[in-house]
Design an enzyme around this catalytic site. Structure first.
Site, short mmCIF file in Angstrom:
data_model
loop_
_atom_site.label_atom_id
_atom_site.label_comp_id
_atom_site.label_asym_id
_atom_site.label_seq_id
_atom_site.Cartn_x
_atom_site.Cartn_y
_atom_site.Cartn_z
N GLU A 102 48.08 79.93 -7.54
CA GLU A 102 48.25 80.78 -6.36
C GLU A 102 48.29 82.26 -6.72
OE1 GLU A 102 50.31 78.31 -7.18
OE2 GLU A 102 49.90 76.75 -5.68
N HIS A 124 59.17 71.98 0.26
CA HIS A 124 57.93 72.32 0.94
C HIS A 124 58.18 73.02 2.28
CE1 HIS A 124 56.35 69.94 -2.23
NE2 HIS A 124 55.11 69.92 -1.74
#
Ligand SMILES: Cc1ncc(C[n+]2csc(CCOP(=O)(O)OP(=O)(O)O)c2C)c(N)n1
Ligand SMILES: [Mg+2]
Length: 491
Positions: free
Chosen positions: A405, A467
């Site tokens: 990322e 998450h």
């Protein structure tokens, strides 16, 4: 441009003394790196870098990223010496003062010539990978005549220790970005002392392991520097040139130590450095002959620029591309989609809605390049008709970033900075934390990067708290220059 070693020595010393005097006057700044890398910079900017100070935004210029942004005075000295109109001797004297063009760290858009804002270590080398990729993508579309340039980076030990550099160099190796040339200021010093106490990586082997060409040289030897750059230019892989240097080269008592990394030399040491290097000028004075040599170096690519300009002007598709012009009616299909979904009361997950919109955008704007950090199947950034970019074929519009990322964020900055490309990239909203430093830099620079951050609800369900984005929405709304949209439906 051919320059003998005596001239290069004078050119390098001009960088050294302008930098040291500016830092002295400001009583703040980082002299170690400009003094240590002055020889490398004199060779690179004096002999090789294709730029045109009178056309600083020339699309086909070589890009230069000072990844070790603390060495900003190196860049400012170079710009002044090369004759960039946006910087004067007065600006050099105002280094680090409130409102001056010569900011503490190089800021994109603040002083003409700076290709990227740097300062957070590791970002520069990583975004340079994006620039080098953009160059290959545009080259694949328009050919060598219009886009064929190098991306050079100067980085320090710090940039190579930051994790982001690993993510980025492994992609550069995979993509065989052979026009990317990184010059590493291999001085074994960081702020807190010698590198060997905090890092034991064999950098040459590390780069080779991810597909780079590596050349090791003495960074104070002009012949070795020239030979390395010429060899790198011929490589079929990206190249790391490990330049063994002495930090603060020329300051007799402080060179080679961390004392010179980030503090002014002091009057006494500066006087000794003048003696040591045989420099007889008053502060901020550069001998006329040396200025003339530097200014000639600034003009070395003027003819190249003119040739390019003539060819570019004949290709309206190319000029539209590089001026970031969108095709006429690019939003026609998108507007039709809106009407259709209103009429049909379409109910889909927001990531699906995102994909429906992206499909209409990507198919109508050729500059769009999407991608995902290995979640394309989930965040739906890949749309029909897209083609993944590979080392065998750069003429695509999808990037598989892998689970990287942070590099994705930095590479998108590089793509946007290079121009001719509008990048978007996706991951789960919660994992934007992994690329936040790059996002913040995009915001600071004001570059056009689009993040597709799906799974934005705290109700992500079975994946659980790791998450769940909690403070993320609020944090991006708090970040200046980031436009945060949280669409509730397709429209
Ligand atoms: C992400 C990040 N962490 C920390 C710093 C603070 N910092 C600036 S320079 C530096 C040391 C860098 O060492 P090196 O790259 O070897 O530069 P040199 O001392 O050789 O000039 C540090 C820790 C920073 N600028 N960015
Ligand atoms: Mg260092």
């Amino acid at each position: 441009m051919s320059l003998n070693n005596k001239k290069l020595q004078q050119m390098a010393n001009a960088i050294r003394f302008l930098s040291a005097e500016a830092i002295e006057k400001a009583n703040s700044g980082h002299p170690g790196m400009p003094l240590g890398m002055a020889d490398v910079a004199a060779v690179l900017f004096g002999k090789y870098l294709n730029i045109n100070p009178d056309q600083p935004r020339w699309f086909d210029r070589d890009r230069f990223v000072l990844s070790a942004g603390h060495g900003s005075m190196l860049l400012y000295s170079l710009f002044y010496l090369l004759g960039y109109p946006d910087i004067s001797l007065e600006d050099i004297k105002n280094f680090r003062q409130l409102g001056s063009k010569t900011a503490g760290h190089p800021e994109y858009g603040h002083l003409v010539g700076i290709d990227m804002t740097t300062g957070p270590l590791g970002q520069g080398i990583s975004s340079a990978v994006g620039m080098a990729l953009a160059e290959r993508v545009i080259n694949a579309k328009f050919g060598d005549d219009l886009c064929n340039h190098y991306t050079y980076v100067i980085c320090g030990d710090g940039c190579l220790m930051e994790g982001i550099s690993e993510e980025a160099i492994s992609l550069a190796g995979l993509w065989k970005l052979n026009k990317l040339i990184v010059l590493w200021d291999n001085n074994n010093i960081t702020i807190d002392g010698t590198v060997d106490k905090s890092n034991g990586t064999n950098q040459a082997e590390r780069f080779k392991a991810v597909g780079w060409n590596v050349i090791s040289i003495n960074g104070h030897n002009y012949d070795e520097i020239s030979a390395a750059i010429e060899q790198a230019q011929q490589s079929d892989k990206p190249t790391l040139i490990a330049c063994k240097t002495t930090i603060g080269f020329g300051a007799p008592n402080k060179q080679g130590t961390s004392k010179i990394h980030g503090s002014p030399l002091g009057a006494e040491e500066l006087a000794l450095m003048k003696k040591q290097l045989g420099w007889e000028c008053e502060p901020f004075v550069v001998p006329d002959e040396t200025i003339a040599t530097w200014r000639a170096a600034g003009q070395k690519s003027a003819a190249k620029y003119n040739e390019w300009e003539e060819k570019a002007a004949k290709n309206s598709e190319f000029t539209a591309y590089i001026n970031n012009e969108l095709p006429q009616n690019w939003d026609k299909e998108l507007n039709e989609l809106k009407i259709q979904t209103i009429n049909e009361q379409t109910k889909v997950a927001t990531r699906k809605a995102s994909q429906m919109c992206l499909e209409k955008i990507v198919s109508n704007i050729p500059q769009m390049i999407g991608g995902s950090a290995d979640l394309a199947a989930s965040n739906l950034t890949f749309v029909s008709g897209m083609k993944t970019i590979t080392s065998a074929d750069y003429n695509g519009n999808n990037i598989m970033y892998g689970i990287r990322e942070h590099a994705m964020g930095a590479i998108m900055n590089g793509l946007a900075l290079h121009g001719g490309v509008i990048p978007y990239g996706g991951t789960f909203f919660v994992f934007s934390d992994y690329m936040r430093p790059a996002m913040r830099l995009a915001a600071l620079m004001g570059v056009r990067v689009i993040y597709v951050l799906t799974h934005d609800s705290i109700g992500v369900g079975e994946d659980g708290p790791t998450h769940q984005p909690i403070e993320h929405l609020a944090s991006y709304r708090a970040m200046p220059n980031i436009n945060t949209f949280r669409p509730c439906d397709v429209v």
